[in-house]
Design an enzyme around this catalytic site. Sequence first.
Site, short mmCIF file in Angstrom:
data_model
loop_
_atom_site.label_atom_id
_atom_site.label_comp_id
_atom_site.label_asym_id
_atom_site.label_seq_id
_atom_site.Cartn_x
_atom_site.Cartn_y
_atom_site.Cartn_z
N THR A 40 51.96 -109.86 42.26
CA THR A 40 52.06 -111.29 41.99
C THR A 40 51.59 -112.08 43.21
OG1 THR A 40 54.28 -111.57 42.92
CG2 THR A 40 54.13 -110.93 40.60
N ASP A 41 51.14 -113.29 42.99
CA ASP A 41 51.04 -114.21 44.11
C ASP A 41 52.47 -114.48 44.58
OD1 ASP A 41 50.13 -115.98 46.02
OD2 ASP A 41 48.82 -117.07 44.66
N TRP A 42 52.62 -114.90 45.82
CA TRP A 42 53.96 -115.00 46.40
C TRP A 42 54.80 -116.03 45.65
CZ3 TRP A 42 51.39 -111.32 48.02
CH2 TRP A 42 51.81 -110.47 49.05
#
Length: 818
Positions: free
Chosen positions: A228-230
């Site tokens: 995932t993106d953060w």
Amino acid sequence: MKYNDLIKKMTLEEKASLMSGKDFWQTDSIERLGIKSMFLADGPHGIRKQAEAADHLGLNESIPATCFPTAATVANSWNEELVEKVGEYLGEEAVSQNVNVLLGPGINMKRSPLAGRNFEYFSEDPYLAGKLAAGMIKGIQSHGISACVKHFAVNNQEERRMSIDTIVDERTLREIYLTAFEIAIKEGQSKTVMSAYNMLNGAYTNENIHLMREILRDEWEYEGVVVTDWGGSNDRVAGLIAGNELEMPTTTGETDKEIIEAINKGLITEDILDECVDRLLDLLFTTEKVFEKEKKDFDIKEHHQMAQEVAEESIVLLKNEENILPLKQNEKVAVIGDFAQEARYQGAGSSIVNPTVLDNTLESLEESGLTYIGFEKGFDRYGKKSKKQIDKACELAKEADVVLLYIGLDEVTEAEGLDRQSMSIPENQIELIQALHKVNANIVAVLSCGAAVEMPWIGKVKGVLHSYLSGQAGAKAILRTIVGEVNPSGKLAETYPIKHEDTPAYYHFPGKEVSVEYREGPFIGYRYYDTANVKVLFPFGYGLSYTTFEYSEVQVDKGGVTFNITNTGDLAGSEVAQLYVGCQSTNIFRPKKELKGFTKVFLNPGETKSVTIPFDDKTFRYFNVKTNQWEIEEASYNIMIGASCSDIRLEETLVVEGTGAPLPYEKDVLPSYYSGEANQVSIEEFEALLGYKVPVSTWDRTVPLGYNDTIAQCQYAKGLFARFAFRAITLSHSFLWKIGKRSTANLIMMSVYHMPFRGMARMTGGIMNMPMLDGVLMIVNGKFFKGLRHVLKERKKMVKAQKKSQHLMNNSNKGEVL
């Protein structure tokens, strides 16, 4: 599965623990089984491994690393081999810092010039972006670590990026927004993919079965890891089902429990988890091998020199009236502009790099050979007007033969999390240009910015040298080009429109509330301007040289196109030859021409070289929404070789055999798309293209706010406290902006104002969890005291659970099975 025997030795809890981070940048470990942590670091154009407390916004300084030119810059080189070389240097530095996964390159399309993160992306064209990304990935991974191509997919705005729903038709999705990823994954063999924050046609990308399973896994046969993106996980179990292995950063075990609970309740099978664990282990074990060797430091000087070479090949000469460039040694030169004193060399946000060295223009002037007579700042980089600064600059300009004027956009204008508000450079810089022109007409503008800008002032200067964001060695690269030691060979990887209102997404960018509609379909960038006959300032693929090139003797067959290029000037130089293809049939709407190949050729004066650009599987294809697959239309195709998309030098026709697919559209219901004039498509026509009704794009002000709503919506909240908080945040932003604290003001907008409430739990690394967030939402929705009690109660429970979990993990790492 590769690691079935090892997975069988794990408890359910251990397997689930691998699915999220241990902290902000590391994955979890299981020491009793020899499973180590992996380190993931930002690094599209330089390693950002933080030495102090970790954050995702570039606040804390990172370990020094080479700051190479940004993706938007190196894209102008149109040189796959050069970009692969950059990747090799990035990979070497990553290894020296014990980084397993380098989070880059970014390859989202430049749908609008205002997208705040355009400086991190290659192009408005998917073929060019994909080929360059594949090269960079190969270079990074040649050292045994992993690249991470991002952000998958249709992440084309920063405003409300964590919750906006992108509405796009299937053909446009495939042809424009996924093709670069397809090339990067199939040809570059990226071991890791980062999912985007946004939704795609109603489902978060991280949970989108069509995107993650049907396309990425099934069609492209991708076997790597998805991260995932953060803070980009919405529903952890739904993400796991879609094939997302890793959630970052840590949630201190909260989402691990969600996975375990889902398996125990029979909502998902343990096989799904095992599949994800197996892919994650493969990434870990294949990347950690490189760290078993003796650690070597990289050569700072050599890497700095490489950064300079990349900058030199990526600079674009946009205007050279009266051959004002290159400058002569006996010409008296005045240097004006804040960016000459303090270079604008990179973007802001998670990609910010702490450079090992930083060349300075003023300090480099002595070795340039120029007759330098002085420097004046001329303007404040953040837009504050000063007549005194302009007057002093004009006095210096009067004494010069030529003025080198360093202008552009400041650091807070182009930043992750925020979109630009206009395509203009600051007004105080324009006023300076106009004043300087009155006292000295010989002005060369050195432009530094990461995306397209309007240039109503271009008639006031004789030369424009665009360095983009040229990295730590950019200052010398620019000066070497100015004096002719380097012959500019960069070509624009994006179109420069005359004004923002001319852009195809002007009426639908950005999405402000629930969704953003991609009504222009495939007509982005040059595909729109060219097809709709809209005049532009500088076309896609454009760039001047100090020499001239002639194209001749074109030959086309089913395998590709061959032609000659001759350097007809007096200087050695490189030319980027571009292959465009256009279908003569009007049965299916298409852009007038599309880039399908390119090559860069170095030629000495008078030299001729024969060049071949082969056709590939993407040359003639289009995506057919009736057959749901790639097809080829049987037709005659224009095969065009150009120096830019509007400067076609050679053209032939080729009849291509088709796949016999049924026509996907009815012309009479899609008139805007068949004409190419797709900048003001009606909602009815867009729905005909989509095949379904467009969802409501505005917030429902009557319902309580939830996890995926934002502080921005608190202006409509029932809770007095929430409305007060909204007002306080907006006033703080306005005040900080006015007093010059613009970076802090931007941070408020990025990390607070547009952050979904769930981000409080997902992005804080265990400071808050979802049960606590439930209490926050009670407060927001008008139940202040009940919500406050709930927050405090859940906070105590969370701290207690974290201590227990840490105790159990410590015991596990000592060899006890949980």
